[in-house]
Scaffold this active site. Structure first.
Site, PDB file in Angstrom:
ATOM      1  N   CYS A   1       0.925  -1.210  -0.110  1.00 14.36           N
ATOM      2  CA  CYS A   1       0.066  -0.236   0.162  1.00 14.36           C
ATOM      3  C   CYS A   1       0.972   1.262  -0.061  1.00 14.36           C
ATOM      4  CB  CYS A   1      -0.911   0.036   1.332  1.00 14.36           C
ATOM      5  SG  CYS A   1      -2.293   1.212   1.140  1.00 14.36           S
ATOM      6  N   GLU A   2       1.559   1.375  -1.045  1.00 16.04           N
ATOM      7  CA  GLU A   2       2.626   2.540  -1.489  1.00 16.04           C
ATOM      8  C   GLU A   2       2.847   2.514  -2.829  1.00 16.04           C
ATOM      9  OE1 GLU A   2       5.458   4.489   1.108  1.00 16.04           O
ATOM     10  OE2 GLU A   2       4.600   3.598   2.779  1.00 16.04           O
TER      11      GLU A   2
END
Length: 411
Positions: A336-337
């Site tokens: 989640c980046e």
């Protein structure tokens, strides 16, 4: 030069291992490691040379044991690496401990374990001298102020680097050594990684050799490493044969003038294991947006950080569809980046479920992996004498939580 494609037998073997052990998975080939080690030893043939494997690149004890079997020593940068080296069968005299920004207590532990100690700042050297005087020999790391290496984050010999004692501090260095009677038995430098220009390397070496005449008790001079390995198709690496010829001639002349033969030491890490490693991932999703076609895989910078950290290029192969029609993909992970392995990379058509292979996956990948997003570290597999061996199993959720202490907390 690096290869565009693998041999078909290697491709089939890797596909089989991806299915057998699951993905993501790191695979390492000892044949490649031995080839790289042999190339170095042949380049310096006839010289009194020692190669210490820099285990920070890939620290699995089975890898350490393999390099020990080839005759290598060990270069370590933490007291934990020292312990792992000893557990892997290295004798203390074959281990060099080169930390930075540690306090004296870690140095004391290393002395008590009997390994060779390499000190890289005047403050610790002064404390070391005050405690041990001439009773414990020590190596000193010098910063020659040579800007070498590729990405700025892996250049360690320039004037703003935290590593080493500045060559411009040599006068005060000599004061400390003389005052405490410190026996300096080694000098060391390491200017960075991805050094392609042999002459740049030699300039730093000459600075170190000029300084060496101020220390009469030397037994060895350690020139670090940083040899460049090719990452892109057609890219060149360090010409170690040329380096062996030129360095051998330079060092022989130095030893003649110094008055006796010393050991020539190098500490390759990436050079020995980078090309030996393959990282296999499975394509979770092919996602087309208004601007980009993404190939989203079951990994991320938690496993494979070099492209995000160093802007590193890693060649990617589609093992499942090697002869597919070429298309352009941006290969990304599941973190989640923004975890992008490759922008706009031409690949044989990628389908959901395909296994992709990242080349040059042996160095600074598993050793720098993390549990970010509570993701689990992958397995490691070693190819040796035609057989595959699991040398590190895939983590479980229990492994991830093993160090958590609840105690008497109540909420």
């Amino acid at each position: 030069m690096s290869k565009l494609n693998l041999e078909s037998t290697t491709t089939e073997k890797l596909l089989h291992l991806g299915e057998k052990y699951g993905t993501p998975v790191f695979v390492y080939d000892t044949d490649v490691m031995e080839r790289q080690y042999s190339r170095l030893t042949k380049a310096f043939e006839g010289q009194h040379v020692k190669f210490n494997y820099a285990c920070k690149a890939l620290g699995n004890p089975n890898i350490l044991r393999f390099f020990k079997s080839l005759g290598a020593g060990l270069d370590t940068v933490s007291i934990e690496e020292v312990h792992i080296g000893l557990m892997s069968g290295f004798q203390p005299d074959d281990i060099l401990f080169t930390p930075n920004c540690v306090d004296l207590n870690e140095i004391i532990q290393a002395v008590e374990l009997g390994v060779k100690v390499n000190i890289d700042n005047l403050s610790i050297l002064e404390q070391f001298g005050n405690r041990y005087g001439s009773s414990v020999p020590v190596c000193i790391r010098i910063n020659p102020h040579i800007l070498a290496g590729g990405h700025h984050k892996i250049s360690t010999g320039h004037i703003d680097s935290k590593f080493g004692i500045s060559i411009h501090q040599s006068r005060h260095l000599q004061r400390i050594v003389k005052h405490y009677g410190i026996k300096v038995n080694g000098l060391h430098m390491h200017t960075g990684s991805d050094i392609l220009d042999v002459d740049v390397f030699l300039r730093g070496a000459q600075i170190l050799l000029d300084l060496a005449f101020d220390f009469p008790d030397l037994e060895y001079v350690d020139f670090g490493s940083g040899f460049k390995v090719p990452y892109k198709p057609g890219e060149k690496g360090t010409n170690v044969e040329e380096l062996g010829d030129k360095m051998g001639e330079m060092f022989a002349e130095f030893c003649k003038n110094y008055g006796r033969e010393l050991s020539l030491v190098f500490e390759p890490g990436k050079w020995l294991v980078s090309e030996a490693g393959y990282f296999l991932v499975r394509v979770n999703v092919v996602k087309q947006t208004t601007a980009t076609v993404f190939a989203g895989v079951n990994s991320g910078f938690n496993h494979f950080i070099r492209p995000m950290l160093y802007d590193a290029y890693h060649h990617i192969l589609n093992l499942s569809n090697p002869n597919g029609i070429e298309r352009i993909y941006t290969v990304v992970g599941y973190i989640c980046e923004t975890d992008t392995f490759a922008w706009d990379r031409p690949l044989p058509e990628v389908r959901e479920g395909d296994i992709l292979c990242f080349l040059n996956a042996g160095a600074y990948l598993y050793s720098m992996s993390s549990n970010y997003n509570a993701r689990l570290r992958p397995a490691e597999v070693l190819l040796h004498n035609g057989q595959d061996y699991l040398i590190s199993r895939r983590q479980t959720l229990d492994d991830l939580l093993a160090t958590v202490v609840k105690g008497d907390l109540e909420f």
